[in-house]
Scaffold this active site. Structure first.
Site, short mmCIF file in Angstrom:
data_model
loop_
_atom_site.label_atom_id
_atom_site.label_comp_id
_atom_site.label_asym_id
_atom_site.label_seq_id
_atom_site.Cartn_x
_atom_site.Cartn_y
_atom_site.Cartn_z
N PHE A 1 -8.78 5.78 -3.07
CA PHE A 1 -7.83 4.69 -3.37
C PHE A 1 -6.68 4.63 -2.36
CE2 PHE A 1 -8.06 4.02 -8.29
CZ PHE A 1 -8.90 2.93 -8.11
N GLU A 2 -6.18 3.42 -2.14
CA GLU A 2 -4.94 3.19 -1.37
C GLU A 2 -5.01 3.79 0.04
OE1 GLU A 2 -3.52 1.13 -2.88
OE2 GLU A 2 -3.43 1.54 -5.01
N GLY A 3 -6.16 3.68 0.66
CA GLY A 3 -6.39 4.30 1.96
C GLY A 3 -6.90 5.71 1.77
N ARG B 1 0.48 4.08 -2.74
CA ARG B 1 0.26 5.51 -2.46
C ARG B 1 1.25 6.37 -3.22
NH1 ARG B 1 -0.43 3.40 3.62
NH2 ARG B 1 -2.68 2.99 3.47
N LEU C 1 0.83 -1.21 0.00
CA LEU C 1 0.00 0.00 0.00
C LEU C 1 0.86 1.26 0.00
CD1 LEU C 1 -2.94 -0.93 2.39
CD2 LEU C 1 -3.07 -0.48 -0.06
#
Length: 584
Positions: free
Chosen positions: A395-397, A266, A262
């Site tokens: 997205f991605e957290g 990011r 992740l």
């Protein structure tokens, strides 16, 4: 390690002041471009000639075309930039990977397909796989003969990924997986899934699951607001048997794989936001030059020029952050397959993701505004750009989660990796309150727009002072003070953007190139914007009027002619037809 050397490591930009002269430690986009341009040009040409020409077919979820384009990307060497040569990659590392991601981002929906495959789909294997797993799968993934997908999110486990309910039950020779994954990119035509499940309902673990496995099925394509041409489907696991040698990493250590990947996701999202932002800016600039109102192109009007200038400023900051972070990851060993580097750079990756996604949101919003009513019509590409950009803040957290991750990751590095952050906070507090370090440095005496090194050090001191006051006020209850943590994260992000832009502009001035004045103007505007953001966030963190006054003294800046600088930048944008530095 001396405190002054920590800024070369993850989170270290908060505890030491780098020299803009050290080209080995701080990579600028101009420095990177000398190396990456050949492969960036290949990616750019691929997008222009092969991807964009098939846009209508991609919007229809044309899986064969998507696979064909991925295979073509594999032939061109674009899928394995960060994979070892032994498995078909070129092992060029994160700086080259950032350049490819930036260029592919201009492909719209296909960029999501590409990123999910070459990034979060392939890199878990490249970083955490056994030699046997790598030999079995990586050559086909790098060549585009097989497609990868990353299956982490569940209906009840989004931001809280570790609360996943998918179970893995040990059986003779392996495991049986049961559960559901949601919103999985590339699911419609993927050959290999990286799936996360809890062994015996407890130990969070990553598995390699092939698409043809009995019991694995898919939901229908999701009807999305944006990125509509990418495949997004649910994955159902009904007693799917997985061999024991398909565990990725170690049983119970899936969080290491998930969070490491992740972090990379990011960072790559920020690089993609850079490419998308440049594309949107080019579209907005072209429209502003062609649209006539009151007998003149609207690009002649000051408020439109201001919009173009602000786009360029945010792209300059983001570009500086992305390539600096890529250089740090390379320096820390990610190019050599050292997975620990992705954990070390958690703060920088989250800062890039938040700044990049929010910069892109601002850029596409202003690009649409420049188009006026036409921007609201689907006949114009800016409407699609506007819709597609929105997912990046999720997205991605989510950006909210990433804002909480930044102070958490800093504290973890301080506790576990020896980052002297608490020491630096105490020193900053003492200096500010004793008045030894309570005043700002100077701006260039020749009237130039850039501050000197002492002023930038004062900016960092103000951040550390605000952090110290926040910790003192909340103590062990700080974890529940999300609003306070979010403001601290904003200060960290703003400072990283400002420092990255400042180093880049100083480097340009030392080269004495013709673009040096433009670099100085852009960096000064980045620093001004970051300072305003830090002042507001710091005001909420400081706690009392005296502390606010102390911070204001450190962040005081002279009137440097913001409007004149914006006009200078806008003129460069118009002359270039978009982003005025490097590829557009």
């Amino acid at each position: 390690m001396p405190t002054s050397d920590w800024w070369e490591r993850g989170g270290g930009f908060l505890v030491g002041d780098p020299s803009p002269d050290d080209e080995a430690a701080v990579v600028t986009p101009e420095q990177a471009r000398e190396e990456v341009e050949p492969i960036a040009a290949v990616a750019r040409d691929f997008v222009q000639k092969e991807v964009l020409a098939r846009g209508d077919r991609l919007l229809e979820h044309d899986y064969p075309t998507l696979r064909e384009l991925l295979a073509r990307a594999g032939e061109l060497g674009l899928l394995g930039v960060e994979v070892e040569e032994a498995y078909g990659g070129s092992a060029l590392g994160p700086v080259f990977g950032a350049a490819v991601t930036e260029e592919i981002a201009r492909a719209g929906d296909f960029a999501v397909t590409f990123g999910a495959h070459s990034g979060i789909g392939t890199l878990p294997l490249a970083l955490f796989g056994t030699p046997e797993q790598k030999a079995r799968y990586l050559p086909d993934l790098v060549a585009g003969r097989k497609v990868a997908a990353y299956a982490l999110t569940e209906p009840m486990a989004g931001s809280d990924a570790l609360s996943a309910r998918t179970r893995a039950t040990p059986v003779e020779g392996g495991f049986v997986l049961e559960g559901q994954k949601q919103w999985i990119t590339n699911a419609g035509f993927a050959d290999l899934f990286v799936v996360y499940a809890r062994v015996d309902g407890e130990r969070f673990t990553a598995f390699l699951v092939e698409a043809g496995s009995p019991g694995l099925s898919l939901g229908p394509e999701e009807d999305k607001l944006g990125i509509r041409g990418s495949s997004t489907r649910a994955v159902f696991l009904d007693r799917v048997r997985v061999p024991a040698d398909h565990v990725l990493g170690e049983v119970g250590r899936g969080h290491v794989v998930a969070f490491g990947v992740l972090n990379i996701g990011r960072f790559k999202l920020a690089a993609g936001s850079l490419g998308s932002g440049k594309a949107a800016m080019a579209v907005a600039t072209a429209y502003a030059e062609s649209r006539q109102q009151f007998g003149r192109p609207i690009a002649d009007f000051g408020l439109v020029q201001e919009k173009l200038a602000r786009m360029a400023v945010r792209l300059y900051a983001l570009e500086s952050m992305v390539y600096r972070t890529a250089g740090l990851m390379h320096r820390r060993g990610l190019a050599d397959g050292h997975a620990s580097a992705v954990g070390e750079m958690a703060v920088e990756c989250s800062a890039n993701k938040v700044y990049g996604s929010e910069a892109l949101s601002s850029i596409v919003d202003e690009a649409l505004q420049i188009h006026g009513g036409y921007g609201f019509m689907n006949d114009y590409p800016v409407a699609r750009m506007y819709r597609d950009a929105r997912i990046n803040r999720i997205f991605e957290g989510t950006n909210e989660i990433n804002r909480l991750l930044i102070p958490d990751a800093l504290l973890r590095r301080a506790m576990r990796a020896g980052l002297p952050l608490l020491q630096s906070m105490a020193e900053a507090r003492q200096a500010v309150e004793s008045r030894d370090g309570a005043t700002a440095g100077e701006w260039h005496g020749d009237g130039g727009p850039l501050p000197d090194a002492a002023w930038m050090a004062g900016m960092r001191r103000a951040l550390l002072y605000a952090a110290s006051r926040m910790v003192e006020r909340h103590g062990t209850a700080l974890e529940s003070e999300q609003e306070q943590l979010g403001r601290l994260a904003d200060m960290v992000i703003g400072y990283f953007a400002a420092q990255s832009a400042w180093i880049r502009a100083r480097r340009a001035a030392e080269r004495d190139g013709r673009d040096a004045p433009l670099h100085a103007a852009l960096a000064a505007l980045v620093i001004d914007e970051a300072t305003r953001q830090m002042e507001q966030a710091g005001r909420d963190l400081a706690g009392d009027a005296e502390a606010v006054d102390r911070m204001a003294a450190l962040l005081r800046r002279p009137p440097i002619g913001i409007i004149a600088l914006q006009r200078q930048v806008a003129a460069a944008v118009r002359s270039a037809g978009g982003y005025p530095l490097g590829p557009r």
